[in-house]
Design a protein around this motif. Structure first.
Motif, short mmCIF file in Angstrom:
data_model
loop_
_atom_site.label_atom_id
_atom_site.label_comp_id
_atom_site.label_asym_id
_atom_site.label_seq_id
_atom_site.Cartn_x
_atom_site.Cartn_y
_atom_site.Cartn_z
N LEU A 82 0.78 -1.38 -0.10
CA LEU A 82 0.03 -0.01 0.03
C LEU A 82 0.95 1.25 -0.06
O LEU A 82 0.63 2.22 -0.80
CB LEU A 82 -0.97 -0.15 1.03
N TYR A 83 1.88 1.42 0.91
CA TYR A 83 2.76 2.29 0.72
C TYR A 83 3.65 2.57 -0.50
O TYR A 83 3.53 3.64 -0.80
CB TYR A 83 4.06 2.27 1.80
N ARG A 84 3.99 1.28 -1.11
CA ARG A 84 4.48 1.81 -2.43
C ARG A 84 3.69 2.55 -3.56
O ARG A 84 4.20 3.03 -4.41
CB ARG A 84 4.95 0.20 -2.91
N TYR A 85 2.40 1.97 -3.26
CA TYR A 85 1.52 2.69 -4.36
C TYR A 85 1.00 4.27 -3.70
O TYR A 85 -0.06 4.74 -4.36
CB TYR A 85 0.40 1.90 -4.87
N GLY A 86 1.55 4.65 -2.58
CA GLY A 86 1.19 6.04 -2.28
C GLY A 86 -0.18 5.91 -1.70
O GLY A 86 -0.91 6.91 -1.56
N VAL A 87 -0.85 4.60 -1.13
CA VAL A 87 -2.09 4.86 -0.25
C VAL A 87 -1.72 5.37 1.13
O VAL A 87 -0.88 5.30 1.66
CB VAL A 87 -2.59 3.35 -0.30
N ASP A 88 -2.59 6.19 1.41
CA ASP A 88 -2.67 6.78 2.72
C ASP A 88 -3.07 5.93 3.97
O ASP A 88 -4.15 5.53 3.84
CB ASP A 88 -3.61 8.25 2.77
N VAL A 89 -2.20 5.34 4.42
CA VAL A 89 -2.16 4.22 5.50
C VAL A 89 -2.25 4.83 6.89
O VAL A 89 -1.21 5.67 7.27
CB VAL A 89 -1.05 3.19 5.63
N ARG A 90 -3.20 4.67 7.61
CA ARG A 90 -3.27 5.27 9.13
C ARG A 90 -3.58 3.90 10.09
O ARG A 90 -4.06 3.01 9.60
CB ARG A 90 -4.46 6.11 9.05
N THR A 91 -3.40 4.32 11.33
CA THR A 91 -3.86 3.31 12.42
C THR A 91 -4.55 3.88 13.32
O THR A 91 -4.64 4.94 13.62
CB THR A 91 -2.30 2.39 12.69
N GLY A 92 -4.87 3.12 14.38
CA GLY A 92 -5.61 3.41 15.60
C GLY A 92 -5.75 2.17 16.57
O GLY A 92 -5.42 0.86 16.15
N ASN A 93 -6.36 2.46 17.51
CA ASN A 93 -6.24 1.35 18.57
C ASN A 93 -7.78 0.72 18.56
O ASN A 93 -7.67 -0.60 19.00
CB ASN A 93 -6.36 2.14 19.88
N ASP A 94 -8.75 1.15 17.76
CA ASP A 94 -9.95 0.42 17.78
C ASP A 94 -10.79 0.40 18.95
O ASP A 94 -11.23 1.22 19.68
CB ASP A 94 -9.83 -0.72 16.97
N SER A 95 -10.42 -1.10 19.42
CA SER A 95 -11.02 -1.11 20.74
C SER A 95 -9.99 -1.12 21.83
O SER A 95 -8.71 -1.63 21.71
CB SER A 95 -11.48 -2.78 20.93
N ILE A 96 -10.11 -0.55 22.97
CA ILE A 96 -9.37 -0.53 24.16
C ILE A 96 -9.61 -1.61 24.92
O ILE A 96 -8.85 -2.74 24.79
CB ILE A 96 -9.36 0.84 24.91
N ILE A 97 -10.78 -1.46 25.69
CA ILE A 97 -11.41 -2.80 26.53
C ILE A 97 -12.67 -2.85 26.14
O ILE A 97 -13.51 -1.81 26.72
CB ILE A 97 -10.99 -2.50 27.84
N ASP A 98 -13.13 -3.50 25.16
CA ASP A 98 -14.58 -3.52 25.03
C ASP A 98 -15.09 -5.03 24.66
O ASP A 98 -14.19 -5.85 24.73
CB ASP A 98 -15.06 -2.73 24.41
N HIS A 99 -16.49 -5.26 24.37
CA HIS A 99 -16.73 -6.62 24.22
C HIS A 99 -16.15 -7.15 22.75
O HIS A 99 -16.61 -8.20 22.48
CB HIS A 99 -18.48 -6.29 24.05
N TRP A 100 -15.72 -6.17 21.84
CA TRP A 100 -14.88 -6.67 20.68
C TRP A 100 -13.83 -7.33 21.01
O TRP A 100 -13.29 -8.32 20.54
CB TRP A 100 -14.85 -5.61 19.80
N ASN A 101 -12.78 -6.63 21.86
CA ASN A 101 -11.71 -6.89 22.35
C ASN A 101 -10.93 -6.13 23.36
O ASN A 101 -11.54 -5.07 23.65
CB ASN A 101 -10.55 -7.42 21.00
#
Ligand SMILES: [Zn+2]
Length: 446
Positions: free
Chosen positions: A341-360
């Motif tokens: 993705l980086y190679r093709y210049g895609v804007d890659v971002r990240t996040g924690n999503d769930s901290i502590i919840d019913h998903w994980n």
């Protein structure tokens, strides 16, 4: 020169009010270390300018046989005025100024995918339930537990924000549930938390139809949410949950276009329908270029399953359509093709999503840790490679360019800053170095 605030007042005015917590005990790194500094007058400014001395900045790379073998740094004095860096000056260790004590200054971190509105964080420990295997299971489970969770959701959102700040983030993109169980209350509760934290933290919001737009009949609620100060229209597995890819996607696209919003869709589904969703979105964004640069697919696990030639083709199209991918850097058998993705210049971002919840329950609150996981997962282990990984935590701002030229900070840059206990970016990524202080819009908030 006049004292800005007493130490006591500063702590009162800061939003990090975790009395008795470990946070408070180490929040003193920016106290003035002056022989004549009064114990009660720890923070210094001159008029509207905040001055920091002994600030470590990266100045270049060291090379051996053509390879980057180290990062050069030096100490500087920084002047901050309102929400901007006003000047970067040679260091004056004798200045009456806030002492950064040689800590490394980096851009403040950004969590670009989190659910601040529904969390167990701040309450009793609770692991994920075994019966909740699929997204459909989770929807049924949420319909049971959300009414109770809403009772504490403002307070818990504030607690997560404090956790993010502790780990150096002053900004988040939060998804917020819009569905018939919560109606618009999850949004209203989160907006209240953000209002309470507005002096120390910023966020953008995604109206997220967690229970399916058509699956749960959330169309009207989504239309109302679009007028309530949100920034993005969300979506969820248009084929797997809503049962009609085009109908679900068209609703999201039209709502975004009608209200001049961005798009950020949770796409967990793989296989043929997952790929068709990605390609449909690319086509629609190309037809509506006003959506370029503000359209995102979160997770997008289908990309992890494509054979390389197809992946190259899709990644190139995503890059050209300026559609970003937001990944929580999953381990296990779903390895996202982030290097491609980086190679093709895609804007890659990240996040924690769930901290502590019913998903994980695995979110640490640190996006620097996500940069570290990316480095481990893809084998980025040299000084140069590690230093580049920092861009995942800072959303593409790096102190040095690939050639070692200093490109950040510059006078006029936003004063959203962290001080970390590291000698350089590469060490910060590799060691997940502790964050010692956070400045939000020119104000010390932690
Ligand atoms: Zn999510």
């Amino acid at each position: 020169m006049t004292p800005l605030l007493s130490r006591k007042d500063f702590i009162k005015s800061s939003s990090i009010l975790l009395a008795g917590s470990s946070l408070m005990s180490c929040s003193s790194v920016l106290a003035v270390n002056q022989p004549d500094a009064d114990e009660q007058t720890g923070y210094i400014s001159t008029g509207d300018t905040l001055t920091l001395k002994n600030v470590r900045l990266e100045t270049g790379f060291e090379y051996e046989e053509g390879e980057v073998t180290g990062t050069k740094t030096d100490l500087f004095t920084l002047e901050i005025s309102e929400d901007k860096i006003k000047a970067i000056l040679p260091n004056n260790p004798n200045a009456r100024a806030i002492d950064a004590k040689g800590l490394l200054l980096l851009p403040a971190f950004k969590d670009m995918h989190i659910h601040l509105d529904k969390t167990f964080y701040g309450g009793p420990w609770q692991a994920r339930r075994k019966k909740n295997r699929t997204v459909q299971d989770m929807i049924a489970y949420e319909q049971q537990v959300l009414p109770d969770m809403l009772k504490t959701s403002t307070h818990r959102a504030e607690k997560i924000i404090e956790l993010l700040q502790f780990h150096g983030a002053n900004f988040a993109r939060s998804h917020v549930n819009i569905e018939p169980t919560s109606k618009l209350d999850s949004l209203k509760n989160l907006q209240l938390a953000l209002e309470n934290k507005k002096d120390s933290f910023s966020a953008e919001l995604v109206a997220f139809p967690q229970h399916g737009i058509f699956h749960s009949d959330s169309q009207q609620l989504m239309k109302e949410a679009a007028t309530m100060g949100i920034d993005y229209i969300g979506g969820l597995d248009p084929h797997a949950i809503d049962g009609n890819l085009e109908k679900s996607m068209d609703f999201v696209l039209q709502l975004a276009l009608d209200h001049n919003k961005g798009i950020d869709i949770h796409l967990h589904e793989g296989g043929e329908s997952g790929l068709r969703t990605v390609e449909y979105l690319i086509d629609q964004v190309n037809e509506n270029p006003e959506l370029k640069g503000k359209t995102f697919l979160s997770h997008c696990f289908v990309l992890a399953r494509l054979e390389q030639r197809k992946l190259d083709e899709v990644a190139e199209k995503l890059g050209n359509a300026k559609i970003g991918i937001i990944s929580t850097i999953p381990f296990g058998n779903t390895i996202m093709p982030i290097p491609t993705l980086y190679r093709y210049g895609v804007d890659v971002r990240t996040g924690n999503d769930s901290i502590i919840d019913h998903w994980n329950t695995f979110g640490s609150g640190s996006v620097l840790q996500k940069a570290n996981l990316m480095a481990q997962l893809y084998g980025y282990s040299t000084e140069l490679e590690l230093s580049r990984c920092l861009k995942l935590a800072t959303h593409n701002i790096l102190p040095l360019d690939d050639k070692g030229n200093q490109q950040w900070p510059k006078a006029g840059d936003k004063a959203d800053l962290v001080l970390v206990d590291a000698s350089c970016s590469a060490e910060a990524v590799s060691r997940v170095s502790p964050v010692k202080s956070l400045l939000h819009q020119g104000k010390v908030v932690y």
